[in-house]
Every structure is written in C-alpha cells, then in structure tokens.
Scaffold this motif. Structure first.
Motif, PDB file in Angstrom:
ATOM      1  N   THR A 142      -7.436  -6.473 -17.217  1.00 28.14           N
ATOM      2  CA  THR A 142      -6.554  -6.848 -16.095  1.00 28.14           C
ATOM      3  C   THR A 142      -6.194  -5.580 -15.345  1.00 28.14           C
ATOM      4  O   THR A 142      -5.345  -4.797 -15.793  1.00 28.14           O
ATOM      5  N   VAL A 143      -6.834  -5.362 -14.228  1.00 25.96           N
ATOM      6  CA  VAL A 143      -6.742  -4.099 -13.493  1.00 25.96           C
ATOM      7  C   VAL A 143      -6.187  -4.371 -12.106  1.00 25.96           C
ATOM      8  O   VAL A 143      -6.495  -5.395 -11.487  1.00 25.96           O
ATOM      9  N   SER A 144      -5.356  -3.438 -11.608  1.00 21.92           N
ATOM     10  CA  SER A 144      -4.823  -3.589 -10.257  1.00 21.92           C
ATOM     11  C   SER A 144      -4.816  -2.255  -9.533  1.00 21.92           C
ATOM     12  O   SER A 144      -4.738  -1.188 -10.151  1.00 21.92           O
ATOM     13  N   THR A 145      -4.929  -2.332  -8.218  1.00 22.34           N
ATOM     14  CA  THR A 145      -4.794  -1.149  -7.368  1.00 22.34           C
ATOM     15  C   THR A 145      -3.795  -1.444  -6.257  1.00 22.34           C
ATOM     16  O   THR A 145      -3.692  -2.574  -5.775  1.00 22.34           O
ATOM     17  N   ASP A 146      -3.044  -0.419  -5.877  1.00 20.63           N
ATOM     18  CA  ASP A 146      -2.155  -0.494  -4.719  1.00 20.63           C
ATOM     19  C   ASP A 146      -1.984   0.919  -4.194  1.00 20.63           C
ATOM     20  O   ASP A 146      -2.807   1.792  -4.503  1.00 20.63           O
ATOM     21  N   SER A 147      -0.939   1.197  -3.425  1.00 21.42           N
ATOM     22  CA  SER A 147      -0.824   2.532  -2.843  1.00 21.42           C
ATOM     23  C   SER A 147       0.622   2.921  -2.589  1.00 21.42           C
ATOM     24  O   SER A 147       1.540   2.104  -2.696  1.00 21.42           O
ATOM     25  N   PHE A 148       0.796   4.190  -2.257  1.00 17.65           N
ATOM     26  CA  PHE A 148       2.072   4.746  -1.822  1.00 17.65           C
ATOM     27  C   PHE A 148       1.787   6.028  -1.063  1.00 17.65           C
ATOM     28  O   PHE A 148       0.642   6.496  -1.034  1.00 17.65           O
ATOM     29  N   ASP A 149       2.779   6.593  -0.431  1.00 19.99           N
ATOM     30  CA  ASP A 149       2.626   7.840   0.315  1.00 19.99           C
ATOM     31  C   ASP A 149       3.610   8.849  -0.255  1.00 19.99           C
ATOM     32  O   ASP A 149       4.812   8.763  -0.008  1.00 19.99           O
ATOM     33  N   SER A 150       3.079   9.800  -1.024  1.00 16.19           N
ATOM     34  CA  SER A 150       3.955  10.753  -1.711  1.00 16.19           C
ATOM     35  C   SER A 150       4.713  11.659  -0.743  1.00 16.19           C
ATOM     36  O   SER A 150       5.716  12.259  -1.122  1.00 16.19           O
ATOM     37  N   SER A 151       4.218  11.769   0.510  1.00 15.87           N
ATOM     38  CA  SER A 151       4.937  12.598   1.476  1.00 15.87           C
ATOM     39  C   SER A 151       6.182  11.895   1.992  1.00 15.87           C
ATOM     40  O   SER A 151       7.047  12.520   2.592  1.00 15.87           O
ATOM     41  N   VAL A 152       6.274  10.582   1.736  1.00 15.82           N
ATOM     42  CA  VAL A 152       7.436   9.802   2.164  1.00 15.82           C
ATOM     43  C   VAL A 152       8.370   9.533   1.001  1.00 15.82           C
ATOM     44  O   VAL A 152       9.582   9.756   1.087  1.00 15.82           O
ATOM     45  N   ALA A 153       7.823   9.041  -0.111  1.00 15.14           N
ATOM     46  CA  ALA A 153       8.645   8.685  -1.271  1.00 15.14           C
ATOM     47  C   ALA A 153       7.745   8.514  -2.486  1.00 15.14           C
ATOM     48  O   ALA A 153       6.536   8.269  -2.347  1.00 15.14           O
ATOM     49  N   PRO A 154       8.286   8.638  -3.695  1.00 20.49           N
ATOM     50  CA  PRO A 154       7.501   8.364  -4.904  1.00 20.49           C
ATOM     51  C   PRO A 154       7.056   6.903  -4.942  1.00 20.49           C
ATOM     52  O   PRO A 154       7.532   6.062  -4.168  1.00 20.49           O
ATOM     53  N   TYR A 155       6.150   6.602  -5.844  1.00 18.11           N
ATOM     54  CA  TYR A 155       5.656   5.229  -5.982  1.00 18.11           C
ATOM     55  C   TYR A 155       6.787   4.286  -6.360  1.00 18.11           C
ATOM     56  O   TYR A 155       7.572   4.564  -7.260  1.00 18.11           O
ATOM     57  N   ASP A 156       6.847   3.161  -5.661  1.00 20.93           N
ATOM     58  CA  ASP A 156       7.862   2.151  -5.918  1.00 20.93           C
ATOM     59  C   ASP A 156       7.162   0.863  -6.339  1.00 20.93           C
ATOM     60  O   ASP A 156       6.541   0.187  -5.510  1.00 20.93           O
ATOM     61  N   PRO A 157       7.206   0.491  -7.621  1.00 19.27           N
ATOM     62  CA  PRO A 157       6.508  -0.717  -8.079  1.00 19.27           C
ATOM     63  C   PRO A 157       7.027  -1.992  -7.425  1.00 19.27           C
ATOM     64  O   PRO A 157       6.316  -3.003  -7.399  1.00 19.27           O
ATOM     65  N   LEU A 158       8.238  -1.960  -6.888  1.00 13.40           N
ATOM     66  CA  LEU A 158       8.784  -3.146  -6.231  1.00 13.40           C
ATOM     67  C   LEU A 158       8.346  -3.267  -4.772  1.00 13.40           C
ATOM     68  O   LEU A 158       8.522  -4.327  -4.159  1.00 13.40           O
ATOM     69  N   ASN A 159       7.768  -2.195  -4.236  1.00 12.32           N
ATOM     70  CA  ASN A 159       7.330  -2.213  -2.841  1.00 12.32           C
ATOM     71  C   ASN A 159       6.025  -1.415  -2.691  1.00 12.32           C
ATOM     72  O   ASN A 159       5.980  -0.403  -1.986  1.00 12.32           O
ATOM     73  N   PRO A 160       4.962  -1.866  -3.346  1.00 13.22           N
ATOM     74  CA  PRO A 160       3.702  -1.104  -3.298  1.00 13.22           C
ATOM     75  C   PRO A 160       3.021  -1.227  -1.938  1.00 13.22           C
ATOM     76  O   PRO A 160       3.167  -2.227  -1.230  1.00 13.22           O
ATOM     77  N   GLY A 161       2.253  -0.195  -1.590  1.00 12.51           N
ATOM     78  CA  GLY A 161       1.485  -0.220  -0.346  1.00 12.51           C
ATOM     79  C   GLY A 161       0.199  -1.007  -0.493  1.00 12.51           C
ATOM     80  O   GLY A 161      -0.212  -1.374  -1.600  1.00 12.51           O
ATOM     81  N   GLN A 162      -0.442  -1.249   0.634  1.00 12.66           N
ATOM     82  CA  GLN A 162      -1.638  -2.092   0.666  1.00 12.66           C
ATOM     83  C   GLN A 162      -2.899  -1.289   1.020  1.00 12.66           C
ATOM     84  O   GLN A 162      -3.821  -1.819   1.631  1.00 12.66           O
ATOM     85  N   GLU A 163      -2.934  -0.028   0.603  1.00 10.73           N
ATOM     86  CA  GLU A 163      -4.095   0.817   0.895  1.00 10.73           C
ATOM     87  C   GLU A 163      -4.863   1.178  -0.375  1.00 10.73           C
ATOM     88  O   GLU A 163      -5.548   2.195  -0.422  1.00 10.73           O
ATOM     89  N   GLY A 164      -4.757   0.336  -1.396  1.00  9.87           N
ATOM     90  CA  GLY A 164      -5.441   0.622  -2.656  1.00  9.87           C
ATOM     91  C   GLY A 164      -6.894   0.186  -2.641  1.00  9.87           C
ATOM     92  O   GLY A 164      -7.346  -0.595  -3.502  1.00  9.87           O
ATOM     93  N   ASP A 165      -7.680   0.706  -1.697  1.00  8.11           N
ATOM     94  CA  ASP A 165      -9.078   0.295  -1.542  1.00  8.11           C
ATOM     95  C   ASP A 165      -9.936   0.741  -2.721  1.00  8.11           C
ATOM     96  O   ASP A 165      -9.682   1.780  -3.341  1.00  8.11           O
ATOM     97  N   ILE A 166     -10.978  -0.028  -2.998  1.00 11.58           N
ATOM     98  CA  ILE A 166     -11.998   0.366  -3.966  1.00 11.58           C
ATOM     99  C   ILE A 166     -13.342   0.322  -3.253  1.00 11.58           C
ATOM    100  O   ILE A 166     -13.485  -0.320  -2.209  1.00 11.58           O
ATOM    101  N   GLY A 167     -14.362   1.013  -3.821  1.00 14.23           N
ATOM    102  CA  GLY A 167     -15.637   1.006  -3.124  1.00 14.23           C
ATOM    103  C   GLY A 167     -16.794   1.530  -3.940  1.00 14.23           C
ATOM    104  O   GLY A 167     -16.635   2.063  -5.042  1.00 14.23           O
ATOM    105  N   THR A 168     -17.982   1.370  -3.364  1.00  8.46           N
ATOM    106  CA  THR A 168     -19.228   1.877  -3.929  1.00  8.46           C
ATOM    107  C   THR A 168     -20.167   2.221  -2.782  1.00  8.46           C
ATOM    108  O   THR A 168     -20.059   1.664  -1.685  1.00  8.46           O
ATOM    109  N   ASN A 169     -21.097   3.139  -3.046  1.00  7.07           N
ATOM    110  CA  ASN A 169     -22.122   3.447  -2.052  1.00  7.07           C
ATOM    111  C   ASN A 169     -23.335   2.532  -2.174  1.00  7.07           C
ATOM    112  O   ASN A 169     -24.221   2.563  -1.311  1.00  7.07           O
ATOM    113  N   LEU A 170     -23.401   1.743  -3.246  1.00  2.70           N
ATOM    114  CA  LEU A 170     -24.527   0.834  -3.401  1.00  2.70           C
ATOM    115  C   LEU A 170     -24.419  -0.310  -2.399  1.00  2.70           C
ATOM    116  O   LEU A 170     -23.318  -0.791  -2.099  1.00  2.70           O
TER     117      LEU A 170
END
Length: 371
Positions: A142-170
């Motif tokens: 059970t894996v999850s990704t999300d995002s935050f901006d450390s230049s603004v504030a530490p990670y907040d699990p109650l308000n995660p960002g939506q830039e947790g992209d994943i990818g491959t070159n294949l």
C-alpha cells in the motif's frame, strides 16, 4: 509556264520560311522548358537543403538536451544529408555559459544551405518526480505519493500537495507495474514515444488511483539520466557504518571522506536509531560507490529541508531503504541512482525525490515529493 514556276518558287520559299520560323520557335520553347526545368530542380534542391539544415539544428538541440556537446556528424536523410558544428563559450568568447552557437548545414544534390541558431540551455533538476525509474517502476503493498514545498512549510499530512508525480522513461507495456494499492496525488508520466500512455501501466491484481486529469500522460521529453562521478579529490575508500549512537553531521564529521560540500563513501549502512544529518546552511552532495542500505528506525537528511542533501549512488548494485514492524526509516533529500536499483519497503518515509534506473516500492511506504 514561267509565271506558274515563279509562283511555285514563292510558295516553296514561304514554306521554308514558315518551317524555319516554327523550328526556331520550337527550339526556343524547348530551351525555355529546359531552363525552367533546371530552375525548378535548383529551387527544389535549395528548399530541400534548407529543410535539411533546419533538421540539423533540431538534431543538435536534441543532442545538447541529452548532454552531448560535440559536433553533429554528417547524417543521411531523404535524398540529402545534414551536419552541424556546435560552439560554446570556450570556442566563441561572445557566448555566455550554457549558450551554444549551432551552425547547421543541409546538402541536396549540388545545393547547400546553412543556418545558424543561438541556443541557451536551462539547467533543470533531475528530481522532477516523487518516484521515477529510467526503466521499470514496480509497486506492491500500500504505497502513496503526495507533495509539499519545504521553502514554504514542512510537510503537513493533513494538507498534502498534489505534485507527487511518478514516472518512467519506458514507452512500452510494463514500464510501471502495480501489484498492490497505489495512490498518486499527482500524475503518472511515461516515455515520450508512448502512443497509448495508459498501456504502459500494467495492473496485476492491484489497483491505483491518480488525482490528476488526465491521470497518465507521455512526457514531452524523456527525463535524461546523466552519470555523476565523485570529484577527483575524494578518495571514496572509507565505509560509513552507523547503527545508533550520536548523530553524524556532514560534512564536518566526515573527516577525510569530505571536501567542501561533497562527501564520498565506499559503502553506507545506516540502521537502528542511527542518524546522518547535514551541517546548518550547507547543501551537501554525498556519493556512495558501493552498496547502500538504510534500515530500522534511522534517519538520513534534514527533515525540515530536503534540499540540503543529494545522495548519488554510483554503483549498479541494489540499494535498500526498508523498515521492519517497529522501524520507520526516514530519508530526506534527493536520492539518485542512474545505473542501479532502489528498493523501498516496510514503513519507509521519503521526503524529497527518488530517481533510479529501476525502482521497487512495497509495504506501507510513503513518498512526499518536495516541490
């Protein structure tokens, strides 16, 4: 009889005159047609040579984007060929750093056209994704990704960002394999040549949720995976083995393994309650030339600022970040293994970004991308 012969002579002369006129006129039209045909060929060759020269500019720009800065060799295309010279600031003093003057050439038949283009490369971080595999990304558990901006504030699990992209070159089926449950608070990106991006993602009895719309896209350009060798002044012959004890702060605590804002170790094994952090105000690059593992309740990096640490694994061997039932390993930074594999499992927490040749994520791992 004399008058008739005289008239016949006039007719013959007139006929010969008309015939000569028609011959001259026909020859003129023939010469004009041949001339126009030559002009048409010349125009076609000139246009083709110009398009070939433009193609050389495009090919040279692609080469620069891939990190290759040498001249473009002659290359056959259609009925002609193209080539280009690439000059930088060391060859042309009028150029600025990261500026390149491309002189492209196209040749078709006897026609050659030349085109110049002044280009500027924009430096881009390798860490564009929460999780990225040059080849295959496999997800289990059970894996999850999300995002935050450390230049603004530490990670907040109650308000995660939506830039947790994943990818491959294949761009072929199996570039991303999902064997468990995956939640991507972001988007899934696959190889640029994928005609059907969704077909690259294979679900084997699992499921995945993606918040972005569209959920799966092809990259405009594949993410380049350059090699990154340690600086020559670093010996890279000392292992770092830390299992509990006081926190080790780098580079100040690295002794001979560090120079300036870089450190290099032959192997790295951080376990138990071991902590490796970074000196205040330092943006550190750590190279590991051999096996890397982080286990148990250990911490690597600065939780409040992942940008302080970039760790580069130069070995093709598999690296591991894995916690057991009671251990939660935390890695905060950018983790890059251009020729290796990274296995993230257990209750591992990543704050930053993971980019590798191959990536496998399982357990209850969470990856929080630092925007």
């Amino acid at each position: 009889g004399t008058m008739l012969e005289h008239r016949q002579g006039i007719v013959v002369i007139a006929s010969l005159g008309v015939l000569m006129f028609l011959t001259v006129l026909g020859g003129s039209f023939l010469l004009r047609g041949l001339h126009e045909d030559q002009i048409s060929d010349q125009s076609r060759w000139q246009h083709s040579a110009f398009f070939l020269a433009e193609a050389s500019i495009d090919a040279a720009i692609d080469q620069l984007r891939d990190g290759t800065f040498s001249d473009l060799p002659p290359t056959a295309l259609s009925n002609g060929s193209y080539w280009a010279e690439i000059a930088d600031s060391s060859e042309n003093l009028s150029l600025q750093p990261l500026q390149y003057l491309i002189t492209g050439h196209g040749l078709d038949a006897a026609a050659q056209r030349d085109v110049e283009a002044l280009t500027l490369l924009t430096a881009q971080s390798i860490f564009q994704f929460a999780l990225f595999a040059d080849q295959q990304l496999v997800v289990g558990g059970t894996v999850s990704t999300d995002s935050f901006d450390s230049s603004v504030a530490p990670y907040d699990p109650l308000n995660p960002g939506q830039e947790g992209d994943i990818g491959t070159n294949l761009s072929t089926s199996g570039g991303i394999v999902i064997n468990g449950s995956l939640t991507v608070n972001g988007q899934v990106a696959v190889g640029e040549e994928a005609t059907d991006p969704n077909a690259v993602v294979v679900v084997n009895g699992g499921s995945y949720t993606v918040t972005a719309d569209p959920p799966v896209v092809a990259q405009p350009n594949n993410l380049q995976m350059p090699t990154a060798d340690p600086p020559a002044e670093l010996a890279c012959n000392v292992p770092l083995d830390l299992n509990g004890g006081p926190a080790l702060s780098l580079p100040s605590g690295g002794r001979s393994s560090c120079s300036g804002t870089a450190c290099c170790f032959s192997t790295m094994s951080i376990g138990g309650g071991g902590t490796v952090t970074v000196d205040p105000g330092v943006e550190l690059t750590v190279y590991v030339t051999g096996p890397f593992s982080q286990t148990g309740n250990s911490t690597i990096g600065v939780l409040s600022d992942p940008t302080q640490l970039v760790m580069i694994l130069t070995s093709p061997q598999q690296a591991t970040i894995e916690g057991g039932w009671t251990g939660t390993p935390v890695f905060s930074g950018g983790l890059y293994a251009p020729t290796g594999s990274i296995d993230i499992g257990g209750n591992a927490q990543i704050f930053g970004s993971v980019v590798s040749q191959n990536v496998e994520v399982s357990g209850n791992a969470e990856i929080h991308y630092d925007e």
